[in-house]
Design an enzyme around this catalytic site. Structure first.
Site, PDB file in Angstrom:
ATOM      1  N   ARG A 134      17.888  17.651   1.413  1.00  0.00           N
ATOM      2  CA  ARG A 134      16.484  17.327   1.093  1.00  0.00           C
ATOM      3  C   ARG A 134      15.874  18.587   0.475  1.00  0.00           C
ATOM      4  O   ARG A 134      16.043  19.685   1.030  1.00  0.00           O
ATOM      5  CB  ARG A 134      15.744  16.933   2.369  1.00  0.00           C
ATOM      6  N   GLY A 143      11.102  10.182  -1.351  1.00  0.00           N
ATOM      7  CA  GLY A 143      12.104   9.230  -0.859  1.00  0.00           C
ATOM      8  C   GLY A 143      11.879   8.867   0.596  1.00  0.00           C
ATOM      9  O   GLY A 143      12.374   7.845   1.075  1.00  0.00           O
ATOM     10  N   CYS A 149      18.097   4.641  -2.948  1.00  0.00           N
ATOM     11  CA  CYS A 149      17.590   5.246  -4.195  1.00  0.00           C
ATOM     12  C   CYS A 149      18.538   6.285  -4.806  1.00  0.00           C
ATOM     13  O   CYS A 149      18.658   6.364  -6.031  1.00  0.00           O
ATOM     14  CB  CYS A 149      16.219   5.860  -3.950  1.00  0.00           C
ATOM     15  N   HIS A 187      15.278  12.293  -7.473  1.00  0.00           N
ATOM     16  CA  HIS A 187      16.513  12.679  -6.773  1.00  0.00           C
ATOM     17  C   HIS A 187      17.546  13.161  -7.795  1.00  0.00           C
ATOM     18  O   HIS A 187      17.857  12.445  -8.750  1.00  0.00           O
ATOM     19  CB  HIS A 187      17.119  11.466  -6.047  1.00  0.00           C
ATOM     20  N   THR A 208       0.810  -1.224   0.000  1.00  0.00           N
ATOM     21  CA  THR A 208       0.000   0.000   0.000  1.00  0.00           C
ATOM     22  C   THR A 208       0.846   1.279   0.000  1.00  0.00           C
ATOM     23  O   THR A 208       0.305   2.377  -0.061  1.00  0.00           O
ATOM     24  CB  THR A 208      -0.904   0.027   1.251  1.00  0.00           C
ATOM     25  N   GLY A 209       2.175   1.133   0.094  1.00  0.00           N
ATOM     26  CA  GLY A 209       3.045   2.311   0.188  1.00  0.00           C
ATOM     27  C   GLY A 209       3.374   2.888  -1.179  1.00  0.00           C
ATOM     28  O   GLY A 209       2.945   2.371  -2.215  1.00  0.00           O
TER      29      GLY A 209
HETATM   30  N1  LIG Z   1      10.362   6.030  -1.276  1.00  0.00           N
HETATM   31  C1  LIG Z   1      11.497   5.749  -1.904  1.00  0.00           C
HETATM   32  O1  LIG Z   1      11.926   6.485  -2.819  1.00  0.00           O
HETATM   33  C2  LIG Z   1      12.286   4.544  -1.522  1.00  0.00           C
HETATM   34  C3  LIG Z   1      13.403   4.241  -2.296  1.00  0.00           C
HETATM   35  C4  LIG Z   1      14.163   3.117  -1.953  1.00  0.00           C
HETATM   36  C5  LIG Z   1      13.809   2.362  -0.878  1.00  0.00           C
HETATM   37  N2  LIG Z   1      12.712   2.687  -0.137  1.00  0.00           N
HETATM   38  C6  LIG Z   1      12.367   1.826   0.990  1.00  0.00           C
HETATM   39  O2  LIG Z   1      11.136   1.187   0.708  1.00  0.00           O
HETATM   40  C7  LIG Z   1      10.381   1.021   1.920  1.00  0.00           C
HETATM   41  C8  LIG Z   1       9.009   1.623   1.750  1.00  0.00           C
HETATM   42  O3  LIG Z   1       9.099   2.969   1.369  1.00  0.00           O
HETATM   43  P1  LIG Z   1       7.824   3.803   0.901  1.00  0.00           P
HETATM   44  O4  LIG Z   1       8.375   5.083   0.412  1.00  0.00           O
HETATM   45  O5  LIG Z   1       6.931   2.997   0.029  1.00  0.00           O
HETATM   46  O6  LIG Z   1       7.087   4.041   2.316  1.00  0.00           O
HETATM   47  P2  LIG Z   1       5.525   4.330   2.613  1.00  0.00           P
HETATM   48  O7  LIG Z   1       4.898   5.021   1.468  1.00  0.00           O
HETATM   49  O8  LIG Z   1       5.521   4.988   3.920  1.00  0.00           O
HETATM   50  O9  LIG Z   1       4.892   2.856   2.721  1.00  0.00           O
HETATM   51  C9  LIG Z   1       5.238   1.993   3.767  1.00  0.00           C
HETATM   52  C10 LIG Z   1       4.615   0.640   3.534  1.00  0.00           C
HETATM   53  O10 LIG Z   1       5.022  -0.216   4.608  1.00  0.00           O
HETATM   54  C11 LIG Z   1       3.859  -0.735   5.254  1.00  0.00           C
HETATM   55  N3  LIG Z   1       4.058  -0.907   6.687  1.00  0.00           N
HETATM   56  C12 LIG Z   1       4.359   0.034   7.606  1.00  0.00           C
HETATM   57  N4  LIG Z   1       4.392  -0.495   8.837  1.00  0.00           N
HETATM   58  C13 LIG Z   1       4.094  -1.818   8.697  1.00  0.00           C
HETATM   59  C14 LIG Z   1       3.941  -2.904   9.600  1.00  0.00           C
HETATM   60  N5  LIG Z   1       4.108  -2.747  10.921  1.00  0.00           N
HETATM   61  N6  LIG Z   1       3.621  -4.115   9.096  1.00  0.00           N
HETATM   62  C15 LIG Z   1       3.435  -4.280   7.768  1.00  0.00           C
HETATM   63  N7  LIG Z   1       3.547  -3.298   6.857  1.00  0.00           N
HETATM   64  C16 LIG Z   1       3.879  -2.072   7.325  1.00  0.00           C
HETATM   65  C17 LIG Z   1       2.780   0.314   5.007  1.00  0.00           C
HETATM   66  O11 LIG Z   1       1.524  -0.271   5.195  1.00  0.00           O
HETATM   67  P3  LIG Z   1       0.241   0.639   5.629  1.00  0.00           P
HETATM   68  O12 LIG Z   1      -0.228   1.302   4.378  1.00  0.00           O
HETATM   69  O13 LIG Z   1      -0.719  -0.363   6.157  1.00  0.00           O
HETATM   70  O14 LIG Z   1       0.713   1.613   6.654  1.00  0.00           O
HETATM   71  C18 LIG Z   1       3.084   0.648   3.549  1.00  0.00           C
HETATM   72  O15 LIG Z   1       2.590  -0.344   2.703  1.00  0.00           O
HETATM   73  C19 LIG Z   1      11.243   1.626   3.015  1.00  0.00           C
HETATM   74  O16 LIG Z   1      12.016   0.592   3.592  1.00  0.00           O
HETATM   75  C20 LIG Z   1      12.138   2.587   2.277  1.00  0.00           C
HETATM   76  O17 LIG Z   1      13.349   2.825   2.945  1.00  0.00           O
HETATM   77  C21 LIG Z   1      11.944   3.753  -0.445  1.00  0.00           C
END
Ligand SMILES: NC(=O)c1ccc[n+]([C@@H]2O[C@H](COP(=O)([O-])OP(=O)(O)OC[C@H]3O[C@@H](n4cnc5c(N)ncnc54)[C@H](OP(=O)(O)O)[C@@H]3O)[C@@H](O)[C@H]2O)c1
Length: 329
Positions: free
Chosen positions: A233, A157, A126, A240, A9-10
């Protein structure tokens, strides 16, 4: 074939779903996981409705490939359970990236590190991922010795909560003052640049800056690579950017370097137009511009690169890895 998407969902998870539809066999079946808050949410994959499950031990079954993007804590707690049930795990968090036996894979650079013995695979940071896509072909040509990257990291990010916070700040317009403290970051980010991305570590560099150092060395397989990073940031939603000064062992030629970049899959050099984060948003390619020879040495290239942090920086690379596994397993 059974695929699990953890953190579906993220921001990254939703892109993973979209790219799985494009790159993985249509007959694959999907199990989606998120937190208890999202359990029961219905998302479509390949036109089929999938109900999101809560990530907990009793819900974990056997999958062929599991794509994790739910934060490092979830990866540390649950990746083993998926691996023990025979799944490959491609992890977007930083939890395992520097473990020696875990390959840190950028598709297009070092996917040959993946084997049946390395079922846990880390997806790099990233910002680092976009930059190494540019450095790799230049390293092949001129032998890289040192980089001085200055990153302009976008808000997405940091995940969904950060983007919501940016949008709230944008609504405030000129009412947003330097003392605003209700946002996602320690300082306001709309109309602003915060000269720190990530958290400070003991040596005065941030964890994001140290990812440039450690992950670039591991991905490019240059243990002695000198890295002098600075990461900010910026109030940009996605994309980025990095200004990088790269020093090589051999003398460089700007035109030749541009040709080298344009011949590398996943990188485009933009001659006429300056590539910006808005251009990079939604692009699978890393965009490069402003290539110049160093002022102090014929062995230096200075350039700008920008990439979609949610795509090549996360979801695209993860699904490219999954697709590689499907074709080679
Ligand atoms: N954003 C980027 O550009 C990027 C790039 C590289 C790596 N990442 C990595 O990818 C990961 C996710 O990033 P994002 O940007 O997609 O974050 P996000 O939009 O905040 O989404 C977080 C996701 O993790 C789930 N989650 C949170 N707490 C949880 C729990 N206790 N149990 C199960 N699921 C849980 C959330 O579910 P709910 O919707 O239910 O809260 C959601 O699906 C992170 O580890 C981040 O470091 C991100």
């Amino acid at each position: 074939m059974k695929i699990a998407i953890v953190g579906a969902t993220g921001l990254v998870g939703r892109e993973i779903i979209r790219i799985c539809e494009e790159l993985l066999p249509h007959e694959a079946t999907y199990t989606l996981f998120a937190s208890s808050n999202s359990a029961g949410t219905k998302l479509k994959v390949n036109e089929k409705v999938c109900e999101v499950k809560e990530l907990k031990e009793e819900n974990i079954e056997t999958y062929d490939i599991s794509l994790f993007s739910a934060g490092g804590e979830r990866s540390k707690k649950f990746a083993k359970s998926f691996l023990n049930k025979g799944s490959y795990v491609v992890d977007n968090s930083s939890a395992f990236r520097m473990e020696e036996e875990v390959p840190l894979v950028v598709y297009g650079i070092n996917e040959d590190k993946i084997s049946k013995e390395t079922k846990l695979i880390s997806n790099p940071n990233c910002t680092t991922m976009g930059l190494v896509m540019v450095l790799k072909p230049l390293h092949e040509k001129y032998k890289l010795e040192k980089i001085v990257p200055t990153a302009y990291q976008a808000v997405s990010g940091s995940g969904r909560a950060a983007v919501e916070s940016l949008k709230n700040e944008e609504k405030l317009g000129e009412e947003l003052k330097p003392n605003y403290r209700d946002g996602f970051y320690t300082r306001p980010i709309s109309r602003n640049v915060i000269p720190l991305a990530g958290n400070l570590t003991e040596n005065g560099y941030s964890d994001e800056e140290m990812k440039f150092v450690n992950e670039s060395r591991k991905i490019l397989d240059i243990k002695s690579l000198i890295v002098e990073p600075s990461n900010a940031r910026v109030g940009v939603e996605t994309g980025h950017g990095v200004f990088c000064s790269a020093t090589f062992q051999k003398e460089v030629d700007v035109k030749e370097a541009i040709d080298v970049l344009n011949s590398f899959n996943g990188v485009q050099y933009w001659e006429e137009t300056l590539p910006t984060p808005l251009d990079a948003e939604g692009s699978n390619d890393v965009l490069v511009g402003r290539m110049r020879k160093g002022l102090s040495s014929n062995k230096i290239l200075n350039f700008w690169s920008v990439s979609d942090n949610l795509l090549k920086g996360a979801a695209l690379n993860a699904v490219q890895i999954a697709s590689y596994i499907v074709q080679n397993d």
